[in-house]
Design an enzyme around this catalytic site. Structure first.
Site, PDB file in Angstrom:
ATOM      1  N   HIS A   1      18.846  63.525  74.553  1.00 48.28           N
ATOM      2  CA  HIS A   1      19.001  62.506  75.624  1.00 48.28           C
ATOM      3  C   HIS A   1      20.487  61.714  75.167  1.00 48.28           C
ATOM      4  O   HIS A   1      20.927  61.457  74.254  1.00 48.28           O
ATOM      5  CB  HIS A   1      17.832  61.142  75.168  1.00 48.28           C
ATOM      6  CG  HIS A   1      16.210  61.388  74.901  1.00 48.28           C
ATOM      7  ND1 HIS A   1      15.936  61.653  76.164  1.00 48.28           N
ATOM      8  CD2 HIS A   1      15.843  62.877  74.104  1.00 48.28           C
ATOM      9  CE1 HIS A   1      14.619  62.009  75.684  1.00 48.28           C
ATOM     10  NE2 HIS A   1      14.393  62.231  75.070  1.00 48.28           N
TER      11      HIS A   1
ATOM     12  N   HIS B   1      19.280  58.793  81.329  1.00 48.61           N
ATOM     13  CA  HIS B   1      18.544  58.743  79.806  1.00 48.61           C
ATOM     14  C   HIS B   1      18.707  60.121  79.671  1.00 48.61           C
ATOM     15  O   HIS B   1      19.006  60.042  77.463  1.00 48.61           O
ATOM     16  CB  HIS B   1      16.828  58.546  80.407  1.00 48.61           C
ATOM     17  CG  HIS B   1      16.114  58.547  79.332  1.00 48.61           C
ATOM     18  ND1 HIS B   1      15.844  57.432  78.218  1.00 48.61           N
ATOM     19  CD2 HIS B   1      15.384  59.561  78.650  1.00 48.61           C
ATOM     20  CE1 HIS B   1      15.184  57.618  77.651  1.00 48.61           C
ATOM     21  NE2 HIS B   1      14.409  59.510  77.771  1.00 48.61           N
TER      22      HIS B   1
ATOM     23  N   GLU C   1      -4.146  46.606  63.634  1.00 50.89           N
ATOM     24  CA  GLU C   1      -4.016  47.732  62.448  1.00 50.89           C
ATOM     25  C   GLU C   1      -2.333  49.010  62.994  1.00 50.89           C
ATOM     26  O   GLU C   1      -2.664  49.220  61.934  1.00 50.89           O
ATOM     27  CB  GLU C   1      -5.607  48.520  62.898  1.00 50.89           C
ATOM     28  CG  GLU C   1      -6.574  47.713  63.050  1.00 50.89           C
ATOM     29  CD  GLU C   1      -7.320  46.769  63.688  1.00 50.89           C
ATOM     30  OE1 GLU C   1      -6.524  46.704  64.965  1.00 50.89           O
ATOM     31  OE2 GLU C   1      -8.072  46.103  63.612  1.00 50.89           O
TER      32      GLU C   1
ATOM     33  N   HIS D   1     -18.732  50.960  66.741  1.00 49.96           N
ATOM     34  CA  HIS D   1     -18.377  50.451  65.096  1.00 49.96           C
ATOM     35  C   HIS D   1     -19.203  51.491  64.189  1.00 49.96           C
ATOM     36  O   HIS D   1     -18.294  51.494  62.783  1.00 49.96           O
ATOM     37  CB  HIS D   1     -19.136  49.151  64.226  1.00 49.96           C
ATOM     38  CG  HIS D   1     -18.514  47.676  65.035  1.00 49.96           C
ATOM     39  ND1 HIS D   1     -17.795  47.597  66.630  1.00 49.96           N
ATOM     40  CD2 HIS D   1     -17.508  46.943  64.260  1.00 49.96           C
ATOM     41  CE1 HIS D   1     -16.795  46.850  66.571  1.00 49.96           C
ATOM     42  NE2 HIS D   1     -16.856  45.904  65.379  1.00 49.96           N
TER      43      HIS D   1
END
Ligand SMILES: Cc1ncc(C[n+]2csc(CCOP(=O)(O)OP(=O)(O)O)c2C)c(N)n1
Length: 660
Positions: free
Chosen positions: A30, A265, A410, A472
């Site tokens: 890149h 890019h 998380e 869950h």
């Protein structure tokens, strides 16, 4: 700061040349960021950052994280110019087999690379982890007489990083915690990969970060003075806030045919490199560095070395005045761990407790034996039970706290744990419900790839969760985690196996461990000697109940299902052997002889039982064997009823064995 702008401009030009040449040579990579952010690189490596190339892991260096890891040639080029052990040949070998200049930066591979980056956003969360680690190190090791830690953490991120959820989670937490040692430079070039950035973003990033509690500056990312002043201001802030420097840049600067557009890019600009090099004033010789740039860095290195030497004197004085702290730091840095099993008292054999509860009890002596363990939870300490009782809370006013409240973040928790682990001083552990490991999985994967000794204390490990229902109840989760190379997944069966699991996890220094713990109470398996259960975990699999006649059946189980395998063996008679398999990865690492002694090839009548999908077990039961497993999602009902309904019983093991 007086800035030698003429030298830095030339250095930026040379860095652009190196990126063009390396990417053109290997025809991949890149170009956009290394060219667009070259002036930022010149200020950071040529003036603003504190580092010591001869000692890349110098304790008080500024940590630099290239979160936008696709721009890896930015980092390699500047490390080379700065004098790290990244040679010109290494740059010529960019992205080649076994080079130290891989496609994206990889921790352990390259001196000066602080973190494995490439999956966008990870580096931002890592930088927050580094900043937390620095605050904790200052609190633990600095004394009123000797300040050995006072460095900064500087991350460079693009639009992609800042769009990612993990960066948003981590940035919000950094603001909340007031991590004023963190400087995030936003390479704001209005371009992502597919298109111009406005196709996918229209938020006001400055306002967003201000709302997170950050201090925000905006600069022209090609103006050396503006960049240097902003970094200096950020370093000296008294605001108690993390620092965002929005640097407006032109992506691909130096290749006019593509700059400022998404074509800049990747490597599309390669075909214009020859003309662009000329226009920049570079000679025909590729991989060129001017003598002026070399001279600038030589002079700069001497200044940095003087600062380093001054620090060394403080450090030596600190060491002689604080022998115990110095030993603690030495042990941490060298990965020395005590014999943890010796530190964990045996459990009362009459208890029937969940392995999460056993874990809570085991964690206390483990943390007493290893004072640099920190333990966090994503707002579930009350359920995951991994709170260090006398550890205090880490927060904006108490950097000595050992319990980190990550909030319901998380992914950031796992990324921040990686940052703490990259720093190598503190041992990071973190917790949530196992089913939400999917929310942190990208960072867990990188912990494994980067050999980071993070410890995940993830509870509520099966359909035994019960009433919370299938959302869950992990079913495929343990299997999916076992698929990550280098991650030890340990699912202990009772308190003593849990003791073994925690000891194994924290004594491992070359990779992560996932502790998979039950919500529900489990019987303590007193029929197996305590030492066998504890040490068996280290081996990953062991004989829990040996046959007393000719071997006929092999029954394999992990965690909460070991009790069923033992019961089934009693019914199947003297020829049945039970093998506890708390950790496949550890078992696979044993010698062929040991594995054969536990699972003799001659015995083909094999049945496994685990409250999860069957896939991983075929490796051990083979074509002739059977699995008692759950190949569907769970149910909302009390856990014991769900287990029964889904066939996780001793009776099913007996039935399967008799059908063989
Ligand atoms: C998580 C993740 N998703 C997708 C990619 C692929 N990718 C690499 S760079 C990039 C665009 C990044 O845009 P930006 O951060 O603005 O970088 P720039 O275009 O300025 O180099 C994408 C989508 C990735 N590396 N990581």
């Amino acid at each position: 700061m007086t800035l030698d702008t003429a030298s830095l401009e030339l250095a930026a030009r040379d860095a652009r040349g190196l990126a063009m040449d390396a990417i053109a040579k290997c025809k991949s990579g890149h170009l956009g960021l290394p060219l667009g952010a070259a002036d930022i690189g010149a200020v950071l490596f040529g003036a603003a950052m504190s580092y010591h190339p001869a000692e890349p892991r110098w304790l008080n260096r500024d940590r630099f994280v290239l979160s936008a890891g696709h721009g890896s040639m930015f980092l390699y080029g500047w490390l080379h110019l700065a004098g790290y052990a990244v040679s010109m040949d290494d740059l010529k070998n960019f992205r080649q087999l076994h080079s130290i200049t891989p496609g994206h930066p990889e921790f352990h591979e390259t001196p000066g690379v602080e973190a494995t980056t490439g999956p966008l956003g990870q580096g931002v969360s890592n930088a927050v982890g580094f900043a937390i680690s620095a605050k904790m190190a200052e609190a633990r090791f600095n004394t009123p007489t000797h300040k050995i830690f006072d460095h900064h953490v500087i991350a460079l991120a693009g639009d992609g990083c800042l769009q990612e959820g993990v960066a948003q989670e981590a940035s919000a937490l950094a603001g909340h915690l007031g991590l004023d040692n963190l400087i995030l430079i936003y390479d704001s070039n209005n371009v992502t990969l597919d298109a111009m950035a406005p196709v996918t973003q229209s938020e006001d990033t400055a306002a967003r970060y201000a709302a997170y509690g950050w201090e925000v500056q905006q600069v022209d990312g090609h103006d050396l003075h503006e960049i240097a002043n902003a970094v200096a201001k950020a370093k000296s802030t008294a605001s108690g806030k993390p620092q965002l420097v929005i640097a407006k840049t032109l992506i691909g600067k130096g290749i006019p045919e593509v700059s400022g557009t998404n074509k800049a890019h990747g490597e599309a600009g390669v075909k214009f490199v020859a003309a662009s090099r000329k226009a920049l004033g570079l000679p025909d010789e590729t991989f060129f560095v001017s003598s002026e740039t070399r001279a600038h860095f030589e002079k700069h290195r001497a200044e940095l070395a003087a600062a380093h030497a001054a620090w060394e004197r403080t450090y030596a004085a600190w060491r002689s005045a604080n022998a115990e702290l110095a030993k603690e730091l030495d042990d941490a840095l060298s990965g020395k761990t005590p014999d943890l099993l010796a530190a964990i008292p045996p459990f009362d054999p009459s208890v029937n407790i969940a392995t999460r509860k056993a874990g809570s009890e085991v964690l206390q002596p483990v943390c007493a034996a290893m004072p640099l363990i920190v333990s966090g939870s994503a707002d579930l300490h009350g359920s995951t039970l991994n709170y260090i009782q006398d550890g205090g809370d880490f927060n904006r006013t108490n950097h000595s706290g050992r319990n980190i409240h990550f909030g319901i973040r998380e992914h950031a928790m796992c990324g921040i744990m990686n940052g703490i682990a990259y720093d190598g001083i503190f041992r990071a552990s973190g917790a949530t419900f196992l089913v939400f490991s999917d929310y942190g999985r990208p960072s867990i994967r990188i912990a494994a790839l980067s050999h980071l000794p993070t410890v995940y204390i993830f509870t509520h490990d099966s359909v035994g969760v019960g009433e919370d229902g299938p959302t869950h109840e992990p079913v495929e989760t343990v299997a999916a985690l076992r698929a990550i190379p280098g991650l030890d997944v340990i699912r202990p069966a009772d308190p003593e196996e849990t003791a073994g699991a925690f000891a194994a996890a924290f004594q491992k220094t070359n990779g992560p461990t996932m502790l998979v713990l039950s919500r529900q109470n489990l019987p303590t398996l007193n029929q197996i000697p305590v030492a066998t259960r504890r040490e068996g975990v280290f081996q990953g699999g062991y004989i829990a109940k040996k046959e007393t006649a000719k071997l006929e059946f092999l029954l394999l189980a992990s965690g909460s299902e070991l009790q069923h395998a033992i019961k089934a063996a009693e019914e199947l008679g003297a020829g049945a052997r039970v093998v506890s398999m708390p950790c496949f990865e550890r078992f696979e690492a044993q010698s062929a002889d040991y594995k054969e002694s536990v699972l003799p090839k001659s015995c083909r009548k094999r049945v496994s039982i685990e409250a999860g999908i069957s896939d991983p077990w075929f490796r051990y039961v083979g074509l002739d064997g059977k699995t008692v497993a759950i190949d569907r999602f769970g149910l909302s009902a009390p856990g014991n009823i769900v287990m029964e309904q889904l066939g996780i019983t001793a009776a099913k093991v007996v039935e399967a064995a008799r059908s063989l």
